[in-house]
Scaffold this active site. Structure first.
Site, PDB file in Angstrom:
ATOM      1  N   ASP A  32       0.863  -1.182   0.000  1.00  0.00           N
ATOM      2  CA  ASP A  32       0.000   0.000   0.000  1.00  0.00           C
ATOM      3  C   ASP A  32       0.896   1.227   0.000  1.00  0.00           C
ATOM      4  O   ASP A  32       1.734   1.382   0.883  1.00  0.00           O
ATOM      5  CB  ASP A  32      -0.899   0.004   1.240  1.00  0.00           C
ATOM      6  CG  ASP A  32      -1.776   1.249   1.294  1.00  0.00           C
ATOM      7  OD1 ASP A  32      -2.609   1.413   0.379  1.00  0.00           O
ATOM      8  OD2 ASP A  32      -1.627   2.053   2.226  1.00  0.00           O
ATOM      9  N   GLU A 116      -1.223  -1.275  -6.152  1.00  0.00           N
ATOM     10  CA  GLU A 116      -2.434  -0.660  -6.657  1.00  0.00           C
ATOM     11  C   GLU A 116      -2.072   0.120  -7.924  1.00  0.00           C
ATOM     12  O   GLU A 116      -1.065   0.819  -7.945  1.00  0.00           O
ATOM     13  CB  GLU A 116      -2.955   0.323  -5.613  1.00  0.00           C
ATOM     14  CG  GLU A 116      -4.431   0.275  -5.391  1.00  0.00           C
ATOM     15  CD  GLU A 116      -4.789   1.135  -4.187  1.00  0.00           C
ATOM     16  OE1 GLU A 116      -5.940   1.550  -4.118  1.00  0.00           O
ATOM     17  OE2 GLU A 116      -3.920   1.395  -3.349  1.00  0.00           O
ATOM     18  N   ASP A 212      -2.889   0.713   7.051  1.00  0.00           N
ATOM     19  CA  ASP A 212      -2.109   0.513   5.821  1.00  0.00           C
ATOM     20  C   ASP A 212      -1.799  -0.966   5.588  1.00  0.00           C
ATOM     21  O   ASP A 212      -1.749  -1.426   4.452  1.00  0.00           O
ATOM     22  CB  ASP A 212      -0.804   1.321   5.885  1.00  0.00           C
ATOM     23  CG  ASP A 212      -1.053   2.823   5.800  1.00  0.00           C
ATOM     24  OD1 ASP A 212      -2.160   3.219   5.380  1.00  0.00           O
ATOM     25  OD2 ASP A 212      -0.146   3.597   6.161  1.00  0.00           O
TER      26      ASP A 212
END
Ligand SMILES: [Zn+2]
Length: 262
Positions: A32, A116, A212
């Protein structure tokens, strides 16, 4: 040859003959990328450092004011500009060093790294939690805030891809919506589960984790990979990985040196 922030750089392109390994003994990891912490892994590791010192931020702010008062095209204007570039050059170098070091560690440990896709990441996160309240100097301060908040998300991705060529790590991008609001245990999505920047506490099942780390685990899951490195991994070549078992004989396939897999 190039010139940046008052320094000359000479680049050489060297073929080191290194080949990308076909097998990697590590386990998959989700990452993340955040505003508070540059990179958090699904295994609970935090990769971060301060890129700009408080003194540098203050100096940069003063230079910005000086620049605004200096006449465009004047020698003074150019001098202030150069001083600003020198400061930002140091910040940029620190960020580059951080990304290279993190990328080396992560690709050494992991066979698959899931990130991501930044094009789908909610970029408004970077607009909140800034040190400045909106005001008349917003435009002027934007440059500095960008420098402070810039955690090198894209540069980290580039560094990971570069380092992965030496370890055989696979870099996977996922479109992971709501990764910060989804409970990794029961999968219930609720914005209220995100109690604060750091705390995730599921409103449905009560699961608590660092926000996170919870997000990084969701990112890993979004690629069809389980959090723990068991034998039932979901996708692609990771199925063939045997993290703790004996190494298989590597098939004698030609691999081009220095060619990214993606
Ligand atoms: Zn839950």
């Amino acid at each position: 040859m190039s010139r940046r922030n008052g320094h000359w750089f000479v680049s050489f392109l060297v073929d080191d003959g290194a080949v990308t390994p076909e097998h990697h003994a590590g386990a998959p990891v989700g990452i993340d990328r955040g505003v508070a912490v540059a990179a958090t892994t699904s295994t609970g590791d935090f990769h971060d450092r301060e890129f700009i010192t408080p003194g540098e931020a203050e100096r940069y702010r003063r230079l910005q004011h000086k620049l605004a008062r200096a006449k465009k095209g004047s020698r003074n204007h150019a001098r202030v500009r150069a001083a600003m570039n020198r400061t930002m050059g140091r910040v940029t170098a620190r960020r580059a060093g951080f990304c290279a070091q993190s990328a080396h560690q992560l690709t050494t440990r992991h066979n698959v790294i899931v990130l991501e896709d930044l094009r789908t990441k909610n970029m408004t996160a970077s607009a909140s939690g800034t040190m400045d309240k909106p005001g008349k100097n917003v435009a002027q301060k934007r440059g500095l805030n960008r420098a402070i908040l810039d955690k090198g998300w894209h540069r980290l991705e580039l560094a990971l891809r570069n380092a992965a060529r030496y370890t055989g790590t696979e870099i996977v991008l996922v479109n992971a919506a709501y990764t910060s609001q989804t409970c990794n245990v029961c999968k219930v999505v609720d914005a209220k589960s995100r109690k604060s920047q750091a705390v995730f506490a599921c409103t449905a099942c009560g699961h608590q984790a660092h926000a996170d780390v919870n997000a990084a685990r969701n990112i890993l899951n979004a690629a069809g990979l389980a959090v723990s490195a068991c034998g039932d991994l979901g996708v692609g070549r990771s199925v063939k990985q045997e993290p703790s078992g004996p190494r298989e004989a590597v098939p004698d396939q030609p691999v081009l040196a220095g060619i990214p897999r993606h």
